[in-house]
Design an enzyme around this catalytic site. Structure first.
Site, PDB file in Angstrom:
ATOM      1  CB  CYS A 139      -0.928  -0.008   1.206  1.00 58.99           C
ATOM      2  SG  CYS A 139      -0.118  -0.441   2.760  1.00 58.99           S
ATOM      3  CG  HIS A 217      -0.118   3.991   5.527  1.00 66.66           C
ATOM      4  ND1 HIS A 217       0.245   3.279   6.639  1.00 66.66           N
ATOM      5  CD2 HIS A 217      -0.420   3.052   4.577  1.00 66.66           C
ATOM      6  CE1 HIS A 217       0.170   1.978   6.376  1.00 66.66           C
ATOM      7  NE2 HIS A 217      -0.240   1.825   5.141  1.00 66.66           N
TER       8      HIS A 217
HETATM    9  P1  NAD Z   1      -5.123 -10.493   6.341  1.00 69.78           P
HETATM   10  O1  NAD Z   1      -4.500 -11.123   7.532  1.00 69.78           O
HETATM   11  O2  NAD Z   1      -6.180  -9.465   6.520  1.00 69.78           O
HETATM   12  O3  NAD Z   1      -5.737 -11.627   5.390  1.00 69.78           O
HETATM   13  C1  NAD Z   1      -5.076 -12.814   5.093  1.00 69.78           C
HETATM   14  C2  NAD Z   1      -6.101 -13.929   5.068  1.00 69.78           C
HETATM   15  O4  NAD Z   1      -5.475 -15.141   4.654  1.00 69.78           O
HETATM   16  C3  NAD Z   1      -6.722 -14.201   6.443  1.00 69.78           C
HETATM   17  O5  NAD Z   1      -8.115 -14.342   6.269  1.00 69.78           O
HETATM   18  C4  NAD Z   1      -6.081 -15.533   6.869  1.00 69.78           C
HETATM   19  O6  NAD Z   1      -6.932 -16.299   7.695  1.00 69.78           O
HETATM   20  C5  NAD Z   1      -5.891 -16.194   5.518  1.00 69.78           C
HETATM   21  N1  NAD Z   1      -4.872 -17.249   5.485  1.00 69.78           N
HETATM   22  C6  NAD Z   1      -3.839 -17.460   6.341  1.00 69.78           C
HETATM   23  N2  NAD Z   1      -3.115 -18.513   5.911  1.00 69.78           N
HETATM   24  C7  NAD Z   1      -3.697 -18.963   4.784  1.00 69.78           C
HETATM   25  C8  NAD Z   1      -3.430 -20.025   3.881  1.00 69.78           C
HETATM   26  N3  NAD Z   1      -2.373 -20.826   4.058  1.00 69.78           N
HETATM   27  N4  NAD Z   1      -4.222 -20.198   2.821  1.00 69.78           N
HETATM   28  C9  NAD Z   1      -5.292 -19.390   2.599  1.00 69.78           C
HETATM   29  N5  NAD Z   1      -5.614 -18.360   3.431  1.00 69.78           N
HETATM   30  C10 NAD Z   1      -4.818 -18.164   4.502  1.00 69.78           C
HETATM   31  O7  NAD Z   1      -3.922  -9.934   5.470  1.00 69.78           O
HETATM   32  P2  NAD Z   1      -3.970  -8.716   4.454  1.00 69.78           P
HETATM   33  O8  NAD Z   1      -3.824  -7.456   5.215  1.00 69.78           O
HETATM   34  O9  NAD Z   1      -5.123  -8.885   3.524  1.00 69.78           O
HETATM   35  O10 NAD Z   1      -2.595  -8.938   3.693  1.00 69.78           O
HETATM   36  C11 NAD Z   1      -2.482  -9.841   2.618  1.00 69.78           C
HETATM   37  C12 NAD Z   1      -1.296  -9.439   1.781  1.00 69.78           C
HETATM   38  O11 NAD Z   1      -1.530  -8.114   1.263  1.00 69.78           O
HETATM   39  C13 NAD Z   1       0.040  -9.335   2.530  1.00 69.78           C
HETATM   40  O12 NAD Z   1       1.078  -9.645   1.639  1.00 69.78           O
HETATM   41  C14 NAD Z   1       0.117  -7.863   2.909  1.00 69.78           C
HETATM   42  O13 NAD Z   1       1.420  -7.400   3.140  1.00 69.78           O
HETATM   43  C15 NAD Z   1      -0.489  -7.237   1.670  1.00 69.78           C
HETATM   44  N6  NAD Z   1      -1.058  -5.893   1.857  1.00 69.78           N
HETATM   45  C16 NAD Z   1      -1.774  -5.585   2.975  1.00 69.78           C
HETATM   46  C17 NAD Z   1      -2.277  -4.297   3.120  1.00 69.78           C
HETATM   47  C18 NAD Z   1      -3.030  -3.877   4.348  1.00 69.78           C
HETATM   48  O14 NAD Z   1      -2.968  -2.722   4.701  1.00 69.78           O
HETATM   49  N7  NAD Z   1      -3.750  -4.748   5.016  1.00 69.78           N
HETATM   50  C19 NAD Z   1      -2.118  -3.366   2.109  1.00 69.78           C
HETATM   51  C20 NAD Z   1      -1.443  -3.732   0.940  1.00 69.78           C
HETATM   52  C21 NAD Z   1      -0.908  -5.016   0.827  1.00 69.78           C
END
Ligand code: NAD
Length: 339
Positions: A139, A217
């Site tokens: 992000c 942010h």
């Molecule tokens: P999150 O924790 O909200 O969601 C991840 C989901 O995946 C959860 O529901 C979890 O239960 C599930 N999960 C865990 N292990 C798993 C598996 N083996 N198989 C399938 N599902 C599984 O995380 P997020 O914030 O959505 O982040 C996901 C990715 O996006 C990361 O790489 C993060 O760095 C990136 N990201 C996050 C944001 C943010 O602000 N949240 C912004 C941009 C990018």
């Protein structure tokens, strides 16, 4: 219709799933959910649910959520996967996608080296053309690239930025800080080098602190040009990019709380704001240097990039057509608060 699986249905996965469902050239065939929790129950009303593996499939045994099978069953039905599992889980999934010969998008929590292709639609759409594996940058990195890429048309620039990062996402009850400010003691922070994986060769150094807030942010950005630039000119240039939105302090939009209120009041799904928000009346020029603040809705700014990355990987259309289509379907640029 491009058939897509969403692996990991959290903050990013659920938003990308809904955004894909709004397009007319791609569809979500199913989502992978690890636990039979309240979010799985809500998701099951919209999407077919799969478990990551046989072990987690058993977890769904006692629940009333219908599960179609496991990830590998879903892979049989799709051409592409959007992997939105937690940081560093994507790298464990990549060998599975390779085995099943499925193209995949990973998110910013994975290292650049996982795909050697980090993506932002404005800056390097064409580099993902026909590729099997692409990483949509985080992000913060997405936000920096969105506003810096238009400035690269002015010649060589040097960027120094300080990122005030939200502590965690609003639904996260486990992480902090809740009453402290936490500097990233690694200087420069990883964000600058990450930007340079997309805008190749950019001179950029960043520092970052975490603050006890969940909304957005805020970045304070300083750009040095090698010649004089005019503020109005820069603003007109930024305005060509719909994924940048201007607000004005004089309209009483002085904080991330008020920006998020704009998104909620204007009927954005989940109150999301895909655009990077720039305070127009705080853009300042001193000599050859530009200063500005931008706010980033971390939960949603990467969503349109995932859609465009899919179109580039599958060679569905050129950069401008894809961006235009994504923006129209997600109503990006409509708020146009202080154009
Ligand atoms: P999150 O924790 O909200 O969601 C991840 C989901 O995946 C959860 O529901 C979890 O239960 C599930 N999960 C865990 N292990 C798993 C598996 N083996 N198989 C399938 N599902 C599984 O995380 P997020 O914030 O959505 O982040 C996901 C990715 O996006 C990361 O790489 C993060 O760095 C990136 N990201 C996050 C944001 C943010 O602000 N949240 C912004 C941009 C990018």
């Amino acid at each position: 219709m491009l058939k897509v699986a969403i692996n990991g249905y959290g903050t990013i996965g659920k938003r990308v799933a809904d955004a894909i469902s709004l397009q007319d050239d791609m569809q979500v065939v199913g989502i992978v959910k690890a636990h039979p929790d309240y979010m799985a129950k809500i998701a099951s009303k919209k999407y077919k649910i799969y478990a990551p593996d046989e072990k987690s499939l058993k977890n769904f045994g006692g629940s009333d959520i219908k599960v179609e099978g496991t990830l590998v069953n879903l892979l049989d039905e799709v051409e592409a996967v959007v992997d939105a599992t937690p940081d560093d889980v994507g790298k464990l999934n990549k060998p599975v996608y390779e085995k099943f010969k499925k193209r995949a998008i990973f998110q910013g929590g994975e290292d650049h080296e996982l795909t050697n292709l980090s993506f932002n639609a404005y800056a390097n759409y064409d580099e993902a053309w026909g590729k099997d594996y692409v990483r949509v940058v985080s992000c913060n990195t997405t936000a920096l690239i969105r506003t810096l890429f238009p400035l690269t048309s002015y010649g060589k620039i040097s960027v120094r930025a300080t990122l005030v990062r939200r502590a965690t996402d609003p639904n996260d009850h486990k992480k902090g800080p809740i009453n402290s400010i936490e500097p990233d003691l690694k200087i420069p922070s990883h964000h600058g080098p990450d930007v340079a994986t997309v805008i190749h060769g950019l001179d950029i150094l960043t520092m970052a602190v975490k603050a006890p807030t969940t909304l957005m942010h805020v970045h304070s950005v300083n750009v040095k040009f090698d010649k004089e630039v005019k503020k109005d000119d820069l603003i007109e240039n930024w305005k060509k990019y719909k994924r940048i939105m201007f607000v004005n302090g004089k309209d009483e939009i002085k904080s991330t709380g008020q920006i998020m209120e704009v998104a909620r009041e204007t009927g954005r799904p989940r109150g999301d704001l895909y655009e990077i928000v720039l305070w127009k009346d705080a853009v300042a020029i001193k000599g050859n240097e530009l200063f500005y603040y931008q706010a980033v809705h971390q939960e949603s700014d990467v969503v349109p990039e995932n859609i465009d990355a899919l179109r580039s990987m599958f060679q569905l259309m050129d950069r401008d057509s894809s961006i235009e289509k994504t923006d129209r379907k997600l109503r990006i640029g409509e708020l146009a608060y202080a154009r």
